[in-house]
Each structure stands twice: as C-alpha cells, then as structure tokens.
Design a protein around this motif. Structure first.
Motif, mmCIF file in Angstrom:
data_model
loop_
_atom_site.group_PDB
_atom_site.id
_atom_site.type_symbol
_atom_site.label_atom_id
_atom_site.label_comp_id
_atom_site.label_asym_id
_atom_site.label_seq_id
_atom_site.Cartn_x
_atom_site.Cartn_y
_atom_site.Cartn_z
ATOM 1 N N ILE A 108 -5.377 30.184 -16.158
ATOM 2 C CA ILE A 108 -5.567 29.386 -17.539
ATOM 3 C C ILE A 108 -6.922 29.511 -18.059
ATOM 4 C CG2 ILE A 108 -3.764 27.748 -17.245
ATOM 5 C CD1 ILE A 108 -5.830 25.696 -16.238
ATOM 6 N N PRO A 151 -8.343 24.204 -10.757
ATOM 7 C CA PRO A 151 -6.765 24.009 -11.241
ATOM 8 C C PRO A 151 -5.796 24.993 -10.353
ATOM 9 C CG PRO A 151 -7.741 25.256 -12.761
ATOM 10 C CD PRO A 151 -8.988 24.764 -11.874
ATOM 11 N N GLY A 152 -4.497 24.284 -10.241
ATOM 12 C CA GLY A 152 -3.513 25.084 -9.321
ATOM 13 C C GLY A 152 -3.307 26.620 -10.214
ATOM 14 N N PRO A 153 -3.039 26.416 -11.490
ATOM 15 C CA PRO A 153 -3.093 28.107 -11.804
ATOM 16 C C PRO A 153 -4.174 28.722 -12.081
ATOM 17 C CG PRO A 153 -2.168 26.121 -13.464
ATOM 18 C CD PRO A 153 -3.165 25.495 -12.283
ATOM 19 N N TRP A 185 -19.581 18.406 -11.869
ATOM 20 C CA TRP A 185 -18.453 17.933 -11.243
ATOM 21 C C TRP A 185 -17.377 18.958 -11.085
ATOM 22 C CZ3 TRP A 185 -13.171 17.458 -12.899
ATOM 23 C CH2 TRP A 185 -12.422 16.616 -12.101
ATOM 24 N N GLN A 186 -17.541 20.000 -12.346
ATOM 25 C CA GLN A 186 -16.636 21.064 -12.161
ATOM 26 C C GLN A 186 -17.309 22.296 -13.011
ATOM 27 O OE1 GLN A 186 -12.858 20.654 -13.894
ATOM 28 N NE2 GLN A 186 -11.816 22.231 -12.615
ATOM 29 N N ASN A 223 -0.435 20.418 -7.317
ATOM 30 C CA ASN A 223 -0.586 21.666 -6.667
ATOM 31 C C ASN A 223 0.696 22.506 -6.114
ATOM 32 O OD1 ASN A 223 -3.142 22.096 -7.570
ATOM 33 N ND2 ASN A 223 -3.860 21.128 -5.553
ATOM 34 N N LYS A 240 -15.095 15.842 -23.155
ATOM 35 C CA LYS A 240 -13.676 15.453 -23.056
ATOM 36 C C LYS A 240 -13.561 13.762 -23.270
ATOM 37 C CE LYS A 240 -9.734 15.195 -20.472
ATOM 38 N NZ LYS A 240 -8.909 15.700 -19.180
ATOM 39 N N PRO A 268 -13.392 20.810 -7.950
ATOM 40 C CA PRO A 268 -11.934 20.763 -8.041
ATOM 41 C C PRO A 268 -11.711 22.223 -8.806
ATOM 42 C CG PRO A 268 -12.750 18.749 -9.452
ATOM 43 C CD PRO A 268 -13.815 19.664 -8.872
ATOM 44 N N THR A 291 -10.843 19.309 -23.825
ATOM 45 C CA THR A 291 -10.511 19.202 -22.546
ATOM 46 C C THR A 291 -11.428 19.963 -21.759
ATOM 47 O OG1 THR A 291 -8.782 20.964 -22.977
ATOM 48 C CG2 THR A 291 -7.973 18.680 -23.126
ATOM 49 N N ILE A 292 -11.267 19.698 -20.460
ATOM 50 C CA ILE A 292 -11.994 20.560 -19.702
ATOM 51 C C ILE A 292 -11.779 21.982 -19.683
ATOM 52 C CG2 ILE A 292 -12.876 20.839 -17.276
ATOM 53 C CD1 ILE A 292 -12.614 17.847 -16.952
ATOM 54 N N GLU A 293 -10.501 22.151 -19.499
ATOM 55 C CA GLU A 293 -9.994 23.514 -19.388
ATOM 56 C C GLU A 293 -9.828 24.136 -20.957
ATOM 57 O OE1 GLU A 293 -9.930 25.476 -16.881
ATOM 58 O OE2 GLU A 293 -10.101 23.923 -15.333
ATOM 59 N N HIS A 306 -0.609 17.418 -13.294
ATOM 60 C CA HIS A 306 -1.023 18.413 -12.501
ATOM 61 C C HIS A 306 -0.870 18.147 -10.937
ATOM 62 C CE1 HIS A 306 -2.895 19.012 -16.240
ATOM 63 N NE2 HIS A 306 -3.953 18.427 -15.861
ATOM 64 N N GLY A 330 -12.274 13.475 -13.997
ATOM 65 C CA GLY A 330 -11.628 14.448 -14.808
ATOM 66 C C GLY A 330 -10.849 14.040 -16.275
ATOM 67 N N ARG A 377 1.806 28.699 -17.187
ATOM 68 C CA ARG A 377 1.679 27.324 -16.200
ATOM 69 C C ARG A 377 2.998 27.613 -15.426
ATOM 70 N NH1 ARG A 377 -1.879 24.526 -19.368
ATOM 71 N NH2 ARG A 377 -3.589 23.386 -18.225
HETATM 72 P P1 XMP Z 1 -8.254 19.046 -18.742
HETATM 73 O O1 XMP Z 1 -8.439 20.507 -19.122
HETATM 74 O O2 XMP Z 1 -6.808 18.430 -18.941
HETATM 75 O O3 XMP Z 1 -8.577 19.156 -17.058
HETATM 76 O O4 XMP Z 1 -9.323 18.303 -19.231
HETATM 77 C C1 XMP Z 1 -8.724 18.037 -16.036
HETATM 78 C C2 XMP Z 1 -8.650 18.391 -14.689
HETATM 79 O O5 XMP Z 1 -7.391 19.105 -14.552
HETATM 80 C C3 XMP Z 1 -7.544 20.373 -14.081
HETATM 81 N N1 XMP Z 1 -6.315 21.025 -14.660
HETATM 82 C C4 XMP Z 1 -5.142 21.451 -13.711
HETATM 83 N N2 XMP Z 1 -5.129 21.126 -12.576
HETATM 84 N N3 XMP Z 1 -2.969 22.447 -12.845
HETATM 85 C C5 XMP Z 1 -3.674 21.705 -11.770
HETATM 86 O O6 XMP Z 1 -3.613 21.680 -10.819
HETATM 87 C C6 XMP Z 1 -3.100 22.510 -14.032
HETATM 88 O O7 XMP Z 1 -2.425 23.185 -14.960
HETATM 89 C C7 XMP Z 1 -4.356 21.906 -14.842
HETATM 90 N N4 XMP Z 1 -4.903 21.883 -15.938
HETATM 91 C C8 XMP Z 1 -6.084 21.273 -15.818
HETATM 92 C C9 XMP Z 1 -8.733 20.695 -14.707
HETATM 93 O O8 XMP Z 1 -9.423 21.947 -13.776
HETATM 94 C C10 XMP Z 1 -9.593 19.496 -14.560
HETATM 95 O O9 XMP Z 1 -10.111 19.483 -13.127
#
Ligand code: XMP
Length: 510
Positions: free
Chosen positions: A395, A389-391, A430-431, A345, A502, A387, A506-508, A343, A465, A293
C-alpha cells in the motif's frame, strides 16, 4: 486475584487515557461500557465514571446504575461522571455560558482532601465540557474550584465518592497523575503490583492451564505484538507452539532474513515461508487499493492455511490482539471512543479450520506490550520497531505492484530508516516510511535529462495511529537523505516530504 479498578465508559475520547495513566501507575484496570456494568466482587478496589460526549440533560444520555457502586467502593466521577452524580442526587447541571474548554487553574484547593494531596494551588487543569454544575446536593462538599467553576471538584460526605469536572488523565492537567494516584493508591488501596514480571508470571500459568498438551499455530509478522505473543506462548508451552512467518514480498529490505534470525535466536519454533511469487502473481495489474488489500489478505490466508495443515493436532490459533482492539469491539456507546479500525494482521481464517483463539496480550496497551517484550529480553530491533501495515509495501506503491517497484521502494525505505537510526531520530518518530509515486518527473543528472519516478517520505508522531502529526525532521537530515536516495537508487530522481497531519490526511497514502 488481580486487584482491579473498573472504568465505566460513557464514550469520552479520553477514556482510554484514564486507563493508560492507571497502568503507568502499575495499577490494573478494565474499561467496561456503562450499559454492561460489572458486578462488584472482592477484586474491584474502586470505580471511575468517565467523561462523555453527552450532556446529562440530553434525552438519550447514559443513566448508569450508580447505586451498584456508590458507597460500596471508592468512586470517582470525571467530567460527565461528576455532573451525572451531581444531577442524579438532586443538584443542578446547566449549559455553561461560555463553553469551558481548555486550560484553567485551580484557584482553590482543599489541602485536607485525600484526593488532592500534592495537587498544587493554582496548578493547571484541562476542562472540556459544555455543561457546568450549578448546584450540588447538601452532602456534596467542594474540594477545589477555578475562577469560573466553583464546583471543579467535590466529595460526598461520609463516603469515598468524588467528582471532578476537569480531566486529570490529560497531560495538560499538571498534577492530574498525582490526583489519580491518590485515588487508586491512597483511597482505593491498590498495591501497584501490575508489573511486566507479574503479568508474565500470571500469563504463563494461565496459558499452561488453558492449552494443556495441544498445539498452537501463530502467524508472525515481524511486528512487536505478534513477536511478544509468540515469546510468552513459547515460555508457557515450548515447542507446542508452531510459528509461521510468511514472506509476502512486500516486507522491508532484508527484513525476512533478519527477523527470522532474531526469532531463531529467541528459541522460537518458526517456519519461514517464501511466498513472494504467489503474492506478485495474484497482485499483477491491480491498482485499486482496497482490492490490493483483499488480494494480499486472501493469499496470506491461503499460504497460512496450507502451512498450518502441516502442523499435527493444532487446536489453537495464537494472536497478538491488544487491548485497544478489544475495547473497540466491545464499546457500546457509539461515542468518540468507538474508533474506526479494520486492520488485522491475521484476519478471518476460514471456518473449517475450527481453531480456538488464544490472545495472551489482549489486556495490554501497546506501551505495556513493549515493556513486557523487554522483560522477556526480546531484542530491541523487534521491541522498539515502528508499526508496519500488514499489506506492507503493497500500500506504499501507488498503483500496480511489480517486483521491480518493490525493489526500488525497499532501497529508498532502507536509506530513510537507516538514516533515522544513524541520526538518533528513529525513537522520536512513531512511524516512518517511503511511498513510491506513480509520477515521473524531469530531472538532470550530469549532462543528461532524466525522466524517472518521484518518492515521498513520511514520518509521523502519534500515540495510537488514530491521529498523527508530521515530524519536523531537521533540514540537514532531509537534505542528506534526499541526496543519498537520488544518488543511489536507480529509477528515482525526486524526493518529497509529506507535511500533512491526520486528520484530514491519513498516515498511509492508500
Ligand atoms: P492510516 O493510513 O489509516 O493508518 O492513517 C493508521 C495506521 O494503520 C496502519 N494501516 C494498516 N495496517 N493493514 C494494517 O495492518 C492495513 O491495511 C493498514 N492500513 C493502514 C498504518 O500503517 C498506520 O500505522
């Protein structure tokens, strides 16, 4: 002059929901921490005191300056807010024998109450508190009750001050939205003029005045927020807006090209920068999620910085910050409404860039950003997208990243996402995405034994999220997608579906 309902936040997990319900009624509202209250002015039409994780009997419980508002504008206390006023003005609040939690029904509804017009006798309400009001001061009049809770709702005589011990903002309170509408429209007199068109008009005017003839740079991510922020800025200042869209090599299949095309169609002055190799080189051999990240964020800043140096006289940095991020950063309660999120962007830019920040969407919730985006005629493939994620895929490739792994995951992800669209499931989710697992498994193809990678598919339902549940996608769909992936993507011989919610997952995956 924007008519406003002020919501004083005492830390309830539902405070944001109150705000969302009011916004759905086209009424503008602001959440403010209870200990940083806003002075009354002509724009404030009414005030709501939220719930709280505290009991009014706790030593360190919030004690708001209720006299600032009470009797001067309409005031509604919800749960803790109602208990606080009852207790503060001489009533009694005690622990309830059984914790009042969950569904209850209004056994008594005062039909003459302006707050309760259209709230049905016996309709369901949602309770969530460990205390209950046992006694109210003499001028508090009961307006509704449940079988167990006599003072479910009250009004103070001769003023527009109300308290309710249930949560009207939660969907389980069947007529809750009606109650909130009665409060903000009938009692506070709000004219419900908070619409996307109104927002766009006011914001464009504000941006013109704020920015003048300076230049603004903005990093587009392909997501809804940055795209809507860019479009509204463009409407205000035209080509003084310089957008930069970086291909970090971790985007979805063909996303860079197709999103760039959409942006150009919107008339945006956007520069696409192919920086794939820079990212891959910096990431080579790194498997630690947090380090990945950081590397991705760091290279992004370098590339963005280099590109923005080329823009003459840039004085402003445009960002797609939205309201939940703002609430999080100002929440002073430390209660459940202070959520965990890191998080962003476009995270911290180097200080020497000395840019002022302009955030045209910082008062909007995500669903409002989408409504504004639609009113700005941004194509559905951008406004309605999940949505991301930025990375990016960085990830979702567990372990180290190579161009080949990205290619494999892009193929898998594309089959899954296109499948969701074809089966009309995309908007119910949602995602969604795919994760490349660092696991090889044995398979058999034709007469041959294979030893290749496994992937996981993930699809969740959520509102923000913060919590999420796995989607119960139809078996037929999953079967079809699994086949398609294994038959078409070389390097994959097994598909799994993630059925974790979650929390605790977690989502990711990283
Ligand atoms: P988690 O995995 O924390 O994700 O349940 C919740 C939401 O956040 C997004 N996510 C990120 N978005 N940078 C981002 O911009 C990150 O490092 C990052 N990690 C998780 C994830 O896709 C979900 O929508």
């Amino acid at each position: 002059m924007q008519e406003t309902i002020l919501i004083l936040d005492f830390g309830s997990q539902y405070t944001q929901l109150i705000a969302r319900r009011l916004r759905e009624l086209n009424v503008y509202c602001e959440i403010t921490p209870w200990n940083k209250p806003r002075e009354l002015d002509d724009t404030i039409k009414g005030v709501i005191f939220s719930g709280s994780p505290f009991s009014v009997r706790d030593e360190n419980a919030p004690v708001p300056k209720v006299e600032m508002y009470k009797g001067k504008v309409p005031l509604l206390g919800v749960c803790f807010g109602a208990q606080f006023m009852a207790n503060h003005f001489g009533g009694e609040v005690l622990p309830s024998k059984i914790r009042e939690y969950g569904r209850a029904n209004l056994a008594f509804v005062d039909e003459s109450s302006d707050l309760l017009q259209g709230v049905r006798h016996n309709s369901q309400v949602w309770m969530s508190h460990g205390d209950t009001i046992k006694k109210v001061p003499a001028d508090f009049k009961v307006i509704c009750s449940t079988d167990d809770v006599e003072f479910a709702g009250y009004k103070i005589e001769n003023e527009s001050t109300y308290g309710i011990q249930f949560h009207p903002e939660v969907y389980h309170s069947e007529d809750g939205k009606k109650l909130l509408e009665n409060f903000v429209v009938t009692i506070c007199g709000c004219s419900q003029n908070w619409t996307p068109d109104e927002f766009i008009e006011i914001t464009i005017e504000k941006l013109k005045n704020q920015i003048g003839s300076d230049s603004v740079i903005l990093g587009l991510s392909g997501g809804v927020d940055s795209s809507v922020a860019a479009t509204i800025l463009h409407k205000a200042i035209g080509d003084q807006l310089h957008c930069i869209f970086v291909d970090n090599g971790l985007l979805r299949k063909n996303e860079f090209e197709s999103v760039l095309e959409s942006y150009k169609g919107l008339g945006l002055n956007v520069k696409g920068v192919d920086a794939k190799e820079k990212f891959y080189t910096a990431l080579a051999g790194e498997s630690d999620p947090e380090k990945k990240r950081k590397i991705i964020g760091g290279v992004f800043i370098d590339v963005f910085d280099e590109e923005s140096q080329k823009v003459k006289d840039a004085k402003w940095l445009g960002q797609g910050t939205i309201y939940p991020d703002v609430i999080e950063s100002v929440s002073a309660t430390g209660g459940p409404s202070a959520t965990i999120k890191s998080h962003h962007n476009v995270g911290g830019l180097p200080d020497y860039m000395k840019l002022q920040v302009v955030e045209p969407l910082k008062l909007l919730f995500k669903d409002e950003v989408r409504r504004v985006g639609r009113a700005l005629e941004i194509p559905e493939n951008i406004v309605g997208r999940h949505p991301f994620p930025g990375p990016g895929l960085g990830i979702r490739i567990l372990g180290d990243i190579t161009a080949e792994k990205v290619r494999i995951l892009q193929e898998v992800d594309s089959i899954f996402i296109e499948g969701l669209k074809k089966w009309n499931l995309y908007d119910d989710v949602w995602q969604a995405g795919a994760i490349l697992l660092p696991v090889q498994t044995v398979g058999v193809m034709g007469d041959e034994r294979t030893y290749e990678n496994a992937v996981a598919l993930r699809a969740v339902s959520s509102t923000d999220g913060m919590t999420a549940d796995w989607c119960h996608l139809p078996y037929d769909f999953l079967a079809k997608i699994s086949n398609e992936i294994i038959n078409n993507v070389r390097g994959i011989n097994r598909v799994t579906y993630d059925i974790s919610s979650k929390p605790p997952a977690t989502i990711e995956w990283e």
